[in-house]
Design a protein around this motif. Structure first.
Motif, PDB file in Angstrom:
ATOM      1  N   UNK B 809       4.816  16.394  71.173  1.00 57.14           N
ATOM      2  CA  UNK B 809       6.022  15.700  70.723  1.00 57.14           C
ATOM      3  C   UNK B 809       5.694  14.258  70.348  1.00 57.14           C
ATOM      4  N   UNK B 810       4.899  13.614  71.206  1.00 52.97           N
ATOM      5  CA  UNK B 810       4.570  12.215  70.954  1.00 52.97           C
ATOM      6  C   UNK B 810       3.705  12.076  69.713  1.00 52.97           C
ATOM      7  N   UNK B 811       2.758  13.004  69.581  1.00 53.04           N
ATOM      8  CA  UNK B 811       1.882  12.922  68.407  1.00 53.04           C
ATOM      9  C   UNK B 811       2.731  13.008  67.137  1.00 53.04           C
ATOM     10  N   UNK B 812       3.612  14.006  67.102  1.00 49.95           N
ATOM     11  CA  UNK B 812       4.438  14.173  65.903  1.00 49.95           C
ATOM     12  C   UNK B 812       5.415  13.019  65.752  1.00 49.95           C
ATOM     13  N   UNK B 813       5.971  12.588  66.892  1.00 46.01           N
ATOM     14  CA  UNK B 813       6.975  11.541  66.830  1.00 46.01           C
ATOM     15  C   UNK B 813       6.416  10.196  66.407  1.00 46.01           C
ATOM     16  N   UNK B 814       5.185   9.930  66.820  1.00 45.03           N
ATOM     17  CA  UNK B 814       4.657   8.593  66.571  1.00 45.03           C
ATOM     18  C   UNK B 814       3.692   8.532  65.397  1.00 45.03           C
ATOM     19  N   UNK B 815       3.294   9.707  64.903  1.00 37.68           N
ATOM     20  CA  UNK B 815       2.376   9.727  63.772  1.00 37.68           C
ATOM     21  C   UNK B 815       2.997   8.965  62.616  1.00 37.68           C
ATOM     22  N   UNK B 816       2.293   7.977  62.096  1.00 37.26           N
ATOM     23  CA  UNK B 816       2.931   7.220  61.018  1.00 37.26           C
ATOM     24  C   UNK B 816       3.045   8.076  59.755  1.00 37.26           C
ATOM     25  N   UNK B 817       4.269   8.199  59.255  1.00 36.33           N
ATOM     26  CA  UNK B 817       4.425   8.898  57.981  1.00 36.33           C
ATOM     27  C   UNK B 817       4.509   7.836  56.905  1.00 36.33           C
ATOM     28  N   UNK B 818       3.791   8.023  55.818  1.00 37.62           N
ATOM     29  CA  UNK B 818       3.906   7.045  54.748  1.00 37.62           C
ATOM     30  C   UNK B 818       5.316   7.105  54.180  1.00 37.62           C
ATOM     31  N   UNK B 819       6.014   5.983  54.250  1.00 39.21           N
ATOM     32  CA  UNK B 819       7.357   5.964  53.693  1.00 39.21           C
ATOM     33  C   UNK B 819       7.215   5.864  52.178  1.00 39.21           C
ATOM     34  N   UNK B 820       7.894   6.762  51.461  1.00 41.10           N
ATOM     35  CA  UNK B 820       7.774   6.691  50.016  1.00 41.10           C
ATOM     36  C   UNK B 820       8.171   5.291  49.546  1.00 41.10           C
ATOM     37  N   UNK B 821       7.335   4.730  48.716  1.00 39.73           N
ATOM     38  CA  UNK B 821       7.634   3.378  48.217  1.00 39.73           C
ATOM     39  C   UNK B 821       8.916   3.390  47.412  1.00 39.73           C
ATOM     40  N   UNK B 822       9.685   2.324  47.478  1.00 37.47           N
ATOM     41  CA  UNK B 822      10.831   2.247  46.582  1.00 37.47           C
ATOM     42  C   UNK B 822      10.324   2.275  45.154  1.00 37.47           C
ATOM     43  N   UNK B 823      11.072   2.922  44.282  1.00 34.10           N
ATOM     44  CA  UNK B 823      10.602   3.123  42.920  1.00 34.10           C
ATOM     45  C   UNK B 823      10.216   1.824  42.233  1.00 34.10           C
ATOM     46  N   UNK B 824      10.918   0.746  42.558  1.00 34.39           N
ATOM     47  CA  UNK B 824      10.594  -0.507  41.880  1.00 34.39           C
ATOM     48  C   UNK B 824      10.306  -1.574  42.924  1.00 34.39           C
ATOM     49  N   UNK B 825       9.240  -2.292  42.755  1.00 37.37           N
ATOM     50  CA  UNK B 825       8.905  -3.391  43.655  1.00 37.37           C
ATOM     51  C   UNK B 825       9.827  -4.579  43.384  1.00 37.37           C
ATOM     52  N   UNK B 826      10.014  -5.437  44.389  1.00 38.36           N
ATOM     53  CA  UNK B 826      10.832  -6.617  44.150  1.00 38.36           C
ATOM     54  C   UNK B 826      10.290  -7.408  42.965  1.00 38.36           C
ATOM     55  N   UNK B 827      11.150  -7.777  42.088  1.00 38.86           N
ATOM     56  CA  UNK B 827      10.723  -8.513  40.896  1.00 38.86           C
ATOM     57  C   UNK B 827      11.693  -9.642  40.642  1.00 38.86           C
ATOM     58  N   UNK B 828      11.383 -10.473  39.737  1.00 41.41           N
ATOM     59  CA  UNK B 828      12.332 -11.517  39.358  1.00 41.41           C
ATOM     60  C   UNK B 828      13.127 -11.043  38.162  1.00 41.41           C
ATOM     61  N   UNK B 829      14.421 -11.098  38.303  1.00 44.31           N
ATOM     62  CA  UNK B 829      15.273 -10.598  37.233  1.00 44.31           C
ATOM     63  C   UNK B 829      16.243 -11.683  36.819  1.00 44.31           C
TER      64      UNK B 829
END
Ligand SMILES: Nc1nc2c(ncn2[C@@H]2O[C@H](COP(=O)(O)OP(=O)(O)OP(=O)(O)O)[C@@H](O)[C@H]2O)c(=O)[nH]1
Ligand SMILES: [Mg+2]
Lengths: 98, 830
Positions: B809-829
């Motif tokens: 349980x701990x292995x699965x619970x704590x295993x870091x999952x890569x969070x899908x990156x937001x489609x657009x990085x912060x930019x200046x608009x």
């Protein structure tokens, strides 16, 4: 007027922001819009859940509170209402990174 | 006038605005209400009396808009499109006016006759944001009625208003949103469409590219549709190119602007709203450090009040139930010396099956009342907020908490209401994962078997074992949920977690009591139908084909010799004469058993004296012989002889019973399964008990009781009997593997049926039964085999298994999952 744009999951607690645009599509987008998270709306992250996710947002000027996962919050692009808040270091860094 | 499919009046509105509350008050029905969004998922019809008419009223699920993205939206939309109501009653949350209005405007754009209800007006007033209903009516062009659903205020005006609007017909709304640069396109398309399809709403949706409406257009206009759709598409593209914004976004922004203008005009208050009560409470209750403590305390309180105190209550209710059984046993045809009349054994079997279940009623009443308080107050949604992180990790959802609590996270619940409560989970994948894992929780019916086995084999480690069992089921449920969501549930649709935080309400006593009674009644109904039906089947399977002629003859032979011994013994007793009469003898034996059964329920001397009194006056010529002790020498001698005879009789009956079960259909199945279940250490008796427990888990203990030789009015407990019978070296291991198997065991029949209802699929029901059986058997076999192989004792084995599960349980619970990156990085608009 130009401003620094962040995704909402990176804005620290207690900083009122204004929504610039949503990058989500389809059902997620519709859901966000339905909950009042539309461009130009005011939004503020009021607290995190004890484990850091989800977040609780206050939407609009009247009391409307919404819980949202960081994943969904990352689709919301915002500008900080007061640029003074920009001094927060990690914010400046995250906006500078590619 | 009120034919069942005449166009109805429909209640529509956003989630959690009080539709069901109003529905219940208007129709007198009791639709489920709770203080979190998404409670009503299907439409429900009731009848409403307006003046002299009886009109159908439909309660629809709450929806934020009429796109077709979520199931609730689809239900509402299909309803409005396919069977347009003669009148829609739009319930608005007065304290969330702007957001509520977005739906109102869409319904108005559909051109449906409408009445608006400003519900929750008490909350708005409390926040000093009262809405001017007259102004709102002017701005929308429809009637507006203020109500406080919870207190039933404003209902009469609402009814009058409905009646009035029904008579008058509806007037076109004078003040719809203006879509500016899009208006030209709207007009063009509106003119191109056939009149009955040209509502403003439909045109807007078509411009937004609504799939479903396009298909509909195709099927209705045939070849005329293609050029029309091309035109629509062209208009939309042109608009986006010109304005730099998609049609959809433009529409929603304009609609929201319109709603904001209305709101500004209707709320007079100049003061900015002060920080609400709910927010101030949440600053404490959801504080990162305090929240877990409050949550644990709440859960413990529920556990303590319902399970611990509820069990206390059963000490008062059980004598009642067993009293009923004893009474019935006295009324039924009397037991024979060897064979009982079928009507007797069958009726008692049924009563016993029902009694074990009814015994839990007090616990359920308390549990359900507390859960109703949690739901109504609004804290349930906070629990979802706090726990979502963990649950989401395993493919579940914050709102899976309630089903798990009902199912019995802390030993004591019932999977049937648990599976039912999954309706509130908006995410289809998480919902199915929850449905399939709720049955792993420790429902009340599993507890008797645990207690039985623990008190035989783990007397010194009682608390530890209970702790292991309670925690292991939750851990296994999480792991299974994770496994399922990453395999067969993977293709299922998921929806974003965006949940409104409801305001805190004070629960009403009447609401809480009603909900508690309703849910308990549901449970009792399950007892009344499914369990009873299956009890009948199991009875048949346990009793057919019965004894062979040879076996019968042998048992009768033994009975006769016992009788002869008895008569020889009492030959020169002065009381012998009356016992020569076979009827008299049998009655005496049965009355003695009856006396023992009654006596067992009594503790204090007074009650016993009263019992003696009653038997004495009712059976004066028997009493001396059935009450142990007392009387002269001859009477006591007679008592002794009777007792010897009775013991012999019971022995014979037991052996008969056992022979019957060994030969029975279920017994044969149990023995046929022995080669498979051997790995887990289960012999055929345990197999039979497990098979029969599919009917209702409680019956496992009852069947074990029979198999380990229950006797009518016996004083030896099942613990002693089973302990005596299972004395081989690894009995504790068998007990452990039985406990584990039972923890993972498939849902009982009633739950399986509820799974069928909630998933609307027989396939999932079958899966929900087969998967845990296989899993349970595998795990139980692994534990038993490993334990035997390494000569570990049961407690060590349990500890090892528990630690292994926790590690996983701990292995699965704590295993870091890569969070899908937001489609657009912060930019200046700009
Ligand atoms: N203060 C206040 N509370 C209300 C009022 N009307 C309803 N409630 C409460 O609001 C909560 C939600 O009520 P429901 O009737 O379940 O709402 P619903 O619109 O049917 O919700 P869904 O079925 O989820 O769409 C309950 O706790 C009600 O007791 C009202 O006028 N004032
Ligand atoms: Mg409802």
């Amino acid at each position: 007027m130009s401003c620094a744009e962040y995704t909402l999951d990176r804005v620290p607690q207690g900083h009122p922001c204004r929504i610039v645009r949503l990058t989500a599509q389809g059902a997620v987008r519709q859901r966000l819009l339905d909950m009042g998270l539309l461009p130009s709306a005011q939004v503020e992250m009021v607290r995190m859940a004890p484990l850091g996710d989800p977040l609780e947002l206050r939407v609009g000027e009247r009391d409307s509170f919404i819980a949202i996962r960081r994943q969904e919050a990352s689709y919301i692009h915002v500008c900080l209402c007061s640029e003074a808040a920009l001094v927060t270091e990690n914010l400046a860094m995250s906006s500078a990174s590619p | 006038m009120s034919a069942p499919d005449a166009p109805a009046i429909a209640l529509i509105g956003q989630p959690n605005c009080g539709k069901s509350t109003l529905f219940n008050e208007l129709t007198g029905l009791s639709q489920h209400i709770a203080n979190y969004p998404g409670v009503t998922v299907e439409k429900k019809t009731g009848y409403l009396k307006l003046a002299t008419q009886r009109l159908p009223l439909v309660d629809l699920p709450g929806t934020y808009s009429l796109t077709a993205f979520s199931p609730e939206e689809r239900v509402v939309r299909q309803y409005l499109l396919n069977s347009p109501p003669r009148l829609s009653v739009n319930v608005l949350d007065a304290s969330q006016l702007r957001r509520s209005l977005s739906l109102t405007l869409q319904v108005l754009e559909m051109g449906l006759p409408l009445v608006c209800v400003l519900n929750m007006s008490d909350v708005a007033r409390r926040h000093q944001q009262a809405v001017d209903a007259r102004r709102l009516a002017e701005l929308l062009g429809v009637s507006v009625v203020e109500t406080v659903g919870r207190r039933g205020e404003g209902l009469e005006q609402l009814k009058q208003c409905m009646a009035h609007t029904l008579q008058q017909g509806h007037t076109e709304a004078p003040y719809l949103p203006d879509y500016g640069p899009l208006e030209a396109a709207i007009r063009t398309i509106q003119q191109a469409l056939p009149a009955q399809m040209a509502s403003r709403w439909r045109v807007l949706r078509l411009l937004e590219g609504d799939q479903e409406l396009q298909t509909q257009l195709h099927s209705q206009l045939k070849e005329a549709a293609a050029p029309l759709l091309a035109e629509i598409k062209q208009q939309a593209t042109a608009f986006t190119a010109q304005q730099g914004i998609s049609v959809g976004d433009h529409i929603i922004i304009q609609r929201d602007r319109h709603a904001r203008e209305i709101e500004a005009a209707c709320i007079a208050s100049a003061r900015p709203p002060k920080v609400s009560f709910s927010e101030r409470v949440d600053r404490v209750l959801l504080h990162r450090a305090i929240a877990p403590v409050v949550l644990l305390a709440t859960v413990y309180l529920i556990y303590y009040a319902s399970i611990v105190q509820g069990y206390e209550l059963t000490h008062y209710t059980w004598p009642l139930l067993s009293g009923i059984r004893n009474q019935l046993a006295e009324w039924l045809p009397a037991a024979g010396f060897l064979y009982d009349p079928l009507s007797r054994s069958f009726s008692l079997w049924l009563v016993d099956s029902v009694n074990t279940l009814l015994n839990y009623v007090p616990i359920f009443l308390i549990l359900f009342a507390l859960i109703a308080i949690l739901e109504d107050s609004g804290y349930m949604a906070r629990i979802a907020f706090i726990l979502d992180r963990i649950l989401h990790r395993f493919g579940l959802h914050g709102q899976s908490t309630l089903p798990f609590i009902l199912g019995g996270v802390f030993a004591g619940g019932c999977a049937v209401p648990g599976v039912m409560a999954t309706r509130a989970i908006p995410d289809p994948r998480a919902r199915l994962a929850t449905i399939l894992t709720v049955p792993y929780m420790n429902c009340l019916a599993k507890v008797p078997l645990y207690t039985l086995l623990i008190s035989i084999f783990f007397v010194e480690h009682k608390a530890l074992m209970m702790f292991f069992i309670a925690t292991i089921t939750v851990m296994v449920a999480l792991l299974v949920a994770r496994l399922l969501t990453f395999s067969i549930l993977r293709p299922l649709e998921t929806v974003p977690f965006v949940m409104e935080m409801p305001r805190y309400h004070l629960p009403t006593v009447q609401g809480v009591v009603r909900r508690s009674l309703e849910r308990t009644w549901l449970y009792v109904k399950k007892v009344g139908t499914v369990v009873l039906a299956v009890a009948v089947v199991i009875f048949v399977l346990l009793n057919l084909p019965g004894l062979s002629a040879d076996e019968r003859a042998a048992f009768e032979q033994r009975a006769n010799s016992a009788l002869q011994t008895f008569y020889a013994e009492i030959a020169d007793n002065p009381h012998a004469a009356r016992f020569q009469d076979a009827d008299y003898l049998l009655t005496a034996l049965n009355l003695a058993a009856q006396y023992r059964a009654r006596r067992m329920n009594l503790q204090n001397a007074e009650a016993i004296a009263a019992l003696d009194q009653r038997f004495q006056s009712r059976y004066p010529e028997y009493f001396a012989f059935i009450r142990p002790g007392g009387g002269d020498r001859d009477v006591r001698a007679m008592q002794r002889s009777l007792r010897t005879l009775d013991q012999e009789r019971r022995m014979v009956r037991l052996e008969m019973q056992e022979t019957r079960i060994v030969n029975s259909l279920l017994g044969r199945v149990g023995r046929a399964l022995e080669p498979v279940t051997q790995a887990a250490g289960f012999d055929w008796k345990i197999n039979v008990a497990l098979l029969s427990s599919f009917a209702a888990r409680e019956s496992s203990v009852a069947t074990l009781g029979v198999l380990f030789q229950a006797e009518e009015g016996s004083s030896q407990t099942l613990e002693q009997r089973m302990g005596g019978a299972m004395q081989h070296a690894d009995a504790a291991l068998v007990a452990l593997s039985l406990i584990i198997f039972f923890a993972l065991y498939p849902p009982c029949l009633a739950t399986a049926i509820m799974v069928r209802i909630q998933t609307a699929s027989t396939g999932w029901m079958v899966f929900s039964v087969i998967f845990p059986t296989v899993l349970g058997l595998l795990v139980a076999s692994a534990i038993y085999t490993t334990g035997v192989h390494f000569a570990l004792d049961a407690v060590q084995m349990m500890m090892a298994f528990w630690l292994l599960t926790l590690a996983l349980l701990l292995i699965i619970g704590l295993w870091p999952t890569p969070r899908p990156r937001p489609p657009v990085e912060p930019t200046h608009a700009h």
